[in-house]
Scaffold this motif. Structure first.
Motif, PDB file in Angstrom:
ATOM      1  N   MET A 164       0.973  -9.365  -5.450  1.00 21.07           N
ATOM      2  CA  MET A 164       0.320 -10.555  -4.869  1.00 21.07           C
ATOM      3  C   MET A 164       1.357 -11.653  -4.658  1.00 21.07           C
ATOM      4  SD  MET A 164      -2.682 -13.019  -6.373  1.00 21.07           S
ATOM      5  CE  MET A 164      -3.423 -11.670  -7.254  1.00 21.07           C
ATOM      6  N   ASN A 165       1.309 -12.240  -3.474  1.00 23.80           N
ATOM      7  CA  ASN A 165       2.280 -13.268  -3.113  1.00 23.80           C
ATOM      8  C   ASN A 165       1.679 -14.659  -3.377  1.00 23.80           C
ATOM      9  OD1 ASN A 165       4.099 -14.938  -1.861  1.00 23.80           O
ATOM     10  ND2 ASN A 165       3.717 -14.201   0.202  1.00 23.80           N
ATOM     11  N   VAL A 166       2.112 -15.283  -4.485  1.00 24.01           N
ATOM     12  CA  VAL A 166       1.606 -16.604  -4.878  1.00 24.01           C
ATOM     13  C   VAL A 166       2.710 -17.633  -4.689  1.00 24.01           C
ATOM     14  CG1 VAL A 166       0.628 -18.003  -6.747  1.00 24.01           C
ATOM     15  CG2 VAL A 166       0.033 -15.578  -6.566  1.00 24.01           C
ATOM     16  N   VAL A 167       2.375 -18.711  -3.975  1.00 25.51           N
ATOM     17  CA  VAL A 167       3.346 -19.770  -3.718  1.00 25.51           C
ATOM     18  C   VAL A 167       2.898 -21.058  -4.398  1.00 25.51           C
ATOM     19  CG1 VAL A 167       3.956 -21.365  -1.854  1.00 25.51           C
ATOM     20  CG2 VAL A 167       4.453 -18.947  -1.611  1.00 25.51           C
ATOM     21  N   ILE A 168       3.859 -21.739  -5.036  1.00 23.19           N
ATOM     22  CA  ILE A 168       3.618 -23.089  -5.569  1.00 23.19           C
ATOM     23  C   ILE A 168       4.329 -24.058  -4.629  1.00 23.19           C
ATOM     24  CG2 ILE A 168       4.041 -24.658  -7.502  1.00 23.19           C
ATOM     25  CD1 ILE A 168       3.970 -22.225  -9.373  1.00 23.19           C
ATOM     26  N   VAL A 169       3.584 -25.040  -4.119  1.00 21.66           N
ATOM     27  CA  VAL A 169       4.162 -26.005  -3.173  1.00 21.66           C
ATOM     28  C   VAL A 169       5.162 -26.886  -3.917  1.00 21.66           C
ATOM     29  CG1 VAL A 169       3.698 -27.895  -1.569  1.00 21.66           C
ATOM     30  CG2 VAL A 169       2.055 -26.010  -1.779  1.00 21.66           C
ATOM     31  N   LYS A 170       6.390 -26.881  -3.412  1.00 24.10           N
ATOM     32  CA  LYS A 170       7.464 -27.667  -4.031  1.00 24.10           C
ATOM     33  C   LYS A 170       7.471 -29.053  -3.387  1.00 24.10           C
ATOM     34  CE  LYS A 170      12.511 -27.603  -4.249  1.00 24.10           C
ATOM     35  NZ  LYS A 170      13.670 -26.885  -3.693  1.00 24.10           N
ATOM     36  N   TYR A 171       7.236 -30.063  -4.190  1.00 22.58           N
ATOM     37  CA  TYR A 171       7.357 -31.440  -3.686  1.00 22.58           C
ATOM     38  C   TYR A 171       7.698 -32.334  -4.863  1.00 22.58           C
ATOM     39  CZ  TYR A 171       2.513 -32.602  -5.192  1.00 22.58           C
ATOM     40  OH  TYR A 171       1.371 -32.837  -5.912  1.00 22.58           O
ATOM     41  N   ASP A 213       8.950 -24.304   2.108  1.00 23.77           N
ATOM     42  CA  ASP A 213       9.098 -23.668   3.416  1.00 23.77           C
ATOM     43  C   ASP A 213       7.724 -23.389   4.019  1.00 23.77           C
ATOM     44  OD1 ASP A 213      10.979 -22.063   5.340  1.00 23.77           O
ATOM     45  OD2 ASP A 213       9.299 -20.728   4.873  1.00 23.77           O
ATOM     46  N   LYS A 214       7.496 -23.932   5.208  1.00 19.76           N
ATOM     47  CA  LYS A 214       6.158 -23.872   5.821  1.00 19.76           C
ATOM     48  C   LYS A 214       5.682 -22.434   6.038  1.00 19.76           C
ATOM     49  CE  LYS A 214       7.309 -28.134   8.285  1.00 19.76           C
ATOM     50  NZ  LYS A 214       8.580 -28.286   7.550  1.00 19.76           N
ATOM     51  N   GLU A 215       6.582 -21.589   6.597  1.00 17.29           N
ATOM     52  CA  GLU A 215       6.193 -20.193   6.869  1.00 17.29           C
ATOM     53  C   GLU A 215       5.832 -19.465   5.575  1.00 17.29           C
ATOM     54  OE1 GLU A 215       8.704 -21.614   8.819  1.00 17.29           O
ATOM     55  OE2 GLU A 215       7.195 -21.651  10.421  1.00 17.29           O
ATOM     56  N   GLN A 216       6.672 -19.692   4.574  1.00 15.84           N
ATOM     57  CA  GLN A 216       6.456 -19.015   3.290  1.00 15.84           C
ATOM     58  C   GLN A 216       5.127 -19.433   2.656  1.00 15.84           C
ATOM     59  OE1 GLN A 216       9.973 -19.534   0.859  1.00 15.84           O
ATOM     60  NE2 GLN A 216       9.633 -17.584  -0.148  1.00 15.84           N
ATOM     61  N   ILE A 217       4.827 -20.722   2.759  1.00 15.18           N
ATOM     62  CA  ILE A 217       3.567 -21.220   2.182  1.00 15.18           C
ATOM     63  C   ILE A 217       2.379 -20.597   2.923  1.00 15.18           C
ATOM     64  CG2 ILE A 217       2.103 -23.264   1.849  1.00 15.18           C
ATOM     65  CD1 ILE A 217       4.766 -24.882   1.487  1.00 15.18           C
ATOM     66  N   LEU A 218       2.430 -20.628   4.249  1.00 15.19           N
ATOM     67  CA  LEU A 218       1.265 -20.182   5.024  1.00 15.19           C
ATOM     68  C   LEU A 218       1.110 -18.656   5.059  1.00 15.19           C
ATOM     69  CD1 LEU A 218       1.228 -22.792   7.915  1.00 15.19           C
ATOM     70  CD2 LEU A 218      -0.310 -22.646   5.952  1.00 15.19           C
ATOM     71  N   SER A 219       2.157 -17.926   4.657  1.00 22.16           N
ATOM     72  CA  SER A 219       2.014 -16.463   4.625  1.00 22.16           C
ATOM     73  C   SER A 219       1.661 -15.953   3.221  1.00 22.16           C
ATOM     74  CB  SER A 219       3.293 -15.792   5.118  1.00 22.16           C
ATOM     75  OG  SER A 219       4.342 -16.082   4.218  1.00 22.16           O
ATOM     76  N   ALA A 220       1.516 -16.862   2.263  1.00 20.80           N
ATOM     77  CA  ALA A 220       1.192 -16.455   0.889  1.00 20.80           C
ATOM     78  C   ALA A 220      -0.258 -15.977   0.782  1.00 20.80           C
ATOM     79  CB  ALA A 220       1.416 -17.626  -0.068  1.00 20.80           C
ATOM     80  N   ASP A 221      -0.549 -15.170  -0.252  1.00 18.34           N
ATOM     81  CA  ASP A 221      -1.940 -14.772  -0.532  1.00 18.34           C
ATOM     82  C   ASP A 221      -2.709 -15.920  -1.177  1.00 18.34           C
ATOM     83  OD1 ASP A 221      -1.468 -12.101   0.300  1.00 18.34           O
ATOM     84  OD2 ASP A 221      -0.522 -11.691  -1.629  1.00 18.34           O
ATOM     85  N   GLN A 225      -8.389 -18.194 -17.957  1.00 20.88           N
ATOM     86  CA  GLN A 225      -9.476 -17.515 -17.245  1.00 20.88           C
ATOM     87  C   GLN A 225      -9.680 -18.126 -15.854  1.00 20.88           C
ATOM     88  OE1 GLN A 225     -11.283 -14.701 -18.303  1.00 20.88           O
ATOM     89  NE2 GLN A 225     -11.913 -14.768 -16.151  1.00 20.88           N
ATOM     90  N   ILE A 226      -9.587 -19.462 -15.766  1.00 23.38           N
ATOM     91  CA  ILE A 226      -9.762 -20.141 -14.475  1.00 23.38           C
ATOM     92  C   ILE A 226      -8.641 -19.745 -13.505  1.00 23.38           C
ATOM     93  CG2 ILE A 226      -9.705 -22.438 -13.361  1.00 23.38           C
ATOM     94  CD1 ILE A 226     -11.320 -23.428 -15.888  1.00 23.38           C
ATOM     95  N   LEU A 227      -7.406 -19.674 -14.005  1.00 22.09           N
ATOM     96  CA  LEU A 227      -6.295 -19.231 -13.150  1.00 22.09           C
ATOM     97  C   LEU A 227      -6.492 -17.782 -12.712  1.00 22.09           C
ATOM     98  CD1 LEU A 227      -3.174 -20.821 -14.906  1.00 22.09           C
ATOM     99  CD2 LEU A 227      -4.093 -21.421 -12.652  1.00 22.09           C
ATOM    100  N   LYS A 228      -6.942 -16.934 -13.648  1.00 17.16           N
ATOM    101  CA  LYS A 228      -7.237 -15.535 -13.339  1.00 17.16           C
ATOM    102  C   LYS A 228      -8.278 -15.444 -12.225  1.00 17.16           C
ATOM    103  CE  LYS A 228      -6.919 -12.968 -17.411  1.00 17.16           C
ATOM    104  NZ  LYS A 228      -7.560 -12.435 -18.599  1.00 17.16           N
ATOM    105  N   ASN A 229      -9.335 -16.257 -12.366  1.00 18.06           N
ATOM    106  CA  ASN A 229     -10.414 -16.264 -11.367  1.00 18.06           C
ATOM    107  C   ASN A 229      -9.893 -16.705 -10.000  1.00 18.06           C
ATOM    108  OD1 ASN A 229     -12.223 -15.464 -13.339  1.00 18.06           O
ATOM    109  ND2 ASN A 229     -13.013 -17.519 -13.713  1.00 18.06           N
ATOM    110  N   PHE A 230      -9.029 -17.732 -10.010  1.00 19.26           N
ATOM    111  CA  PHE A 230      -8.456 -18.206  -8.742  1.00 19.26           C
ATOM    112  C   PHE A 230      -7.644 -17.086  -8.079  1.00 19.26           C
ATOM    113  CE2 PHE A 230      -4.760 -19.973  -6.481  1.00 19.26           C
ATOM    114  CZ  PHE A 230      -5.430 -20.514  -5.390  1.00 19.26           C
ATOM    115  N   LEU A 231      -6.845 -16.382  -8.876  1.00 23.61           N
ATOM    116  CA  LEU A 231      -5.999 -15.311  -8.335  1.00 23.61           C
ATOM    117  C   LEU A 231      -6.849 -14.153  -7.805  1.00 23.61           C
ATOM    118  CD1 LEU A 231      -3.207 -15.272 -11.072  1.00 23.61           C
ATOM    119  CD2 LEU A 231      -3.038 -16.223  -8.761  1.00 23.61           C
ATOM    120  N   ALA A 232      -8.072 -14.020  -8.327  1.00 23.98           N
ATOM    121  CA  ALA A 232      -8.956 -12.931  -7.899  1.00 23.98           C
ATOM    122  C   ALA A 232      -9.805 -13.289  -6.678  1.00 23.98           C
ATOM    123  CB  ALA A 232      -9.870 -12.527  -9.062  1.00 23.98           C
ATOM    124  N   LEU A 233      -9.771 -14.533  -6.237  1.00 29.14           N
ATOM    125  CA  LEU A 233     -10.611 -14.964  -5.102  1.00 29.14           C
ATOM    126  C   LEU A 233     -10.262 -14.174  -3.845  1.00 29.14           C
ATOM    127  CD1 LEU A 233     -10.528 -18.843  -5.592  1.00 29.14           C
ATOM    128  CD2 LEU A 233     -12.519 -17.381  -5.873  1.00 29.14           C
TER     129      LEU A 233
END
Length: 198
Positions: free
Chosen positions: A1-8, A32-40, A190-198
């Motif tokens: 799974m491709n998870v991106v954290i927005v760097k700012y 990176d805009k492309e990397q963010i928008l192509s993430a899962d 559990q909340i993070l797990k649930n988010f990753l499962a959406l």
């Protein structure tokens, strides 16, 4: 799974990375805009001050990137507040995903003044939402904040601190939590797990 954290310039990124690693997920931190928008999945963390953070996002066109996301996106703390219309913190126009305002806690009861910021554990009243699968109503989460989002049609959980406020929001693919799931023990995990499962 491709998870991106927005760097700012307002990310509390390290603790989020560690929390994801505990779940077996290695996230990429990028602006990176492309990397963010192509993430899962996109995580938009935040600790700091609203107007500085918004200016930084706008200068790099990250405001447009975030609002155009089609995949599940989770704003944390300031990240959630920036997804609202407006913040009283330095009179800041925000990203306008959630139709609500962010206000500063005020001491209305001078006999029992609130400590501002709210720092520490508080319980959450949840609604039926996939973000809270296997989370008990009344569970405790960890908060650090002086500003709060008002209750609105996107509220999926509330907390009481002087007043009732939104501690979680959801509209379409956008989610936000005021508390820090990465610091909220098993409930946060559990909340993070649930988010990753959406």
């Amino acid at each position: 799974m491709n998870v991106v954290i927005v760097k700012y310039n307002a990310g509390n990124i390290q603790s989020v990375l560690f929390a994801l690693e505990r779940l077996g997920v290695t996230a990429v931190v990028t602006d990176d805009k492309e990397q963010i928008l192509s993430a899962d999945k996109i995580i938009f963390p935040g600790v700091g001050e609203a107007s500085t953070a918004m200016n930084y996002l706008k200068q790099r066109s990250l405001d447009k990137v975030i609002t155009s996301a089609k995949q599940p996106l989770l704003g944390i703390c300031l990240g959630m507040q920036l997804l609202c219309n407006y913040s009283e913190e330095n009179n800041t126009e925000c990203l306008g995903i959630f139709n609500t305002q962010v206000k500063r806690f005020t001491n209305t009861d001078l006999a029992n003044p609130l400590k501002i910021p709210q720092i520490g554990w508080n319980n959450i009243s949840i609604t039926d939402n996939p973000l809270f699968r296997n989370v008990k109503d009344g569970s405790y989460c960890y908060f650090v904040h002086s500003y709060y989002a008002e209750i609105n049609e996107s509220s999926i959980a509330t907390t009481h601190y002087g007043i009732e406020f939104s501690c979680a929001l959801n509209k379409d693919n956008f989610y936000g939590v005021q508390f820090h799931p990465e610091k909220s023990a098993e409930t946060g995990e559990q909340i993070l797990k649930n988010f990753l499962a959406l």
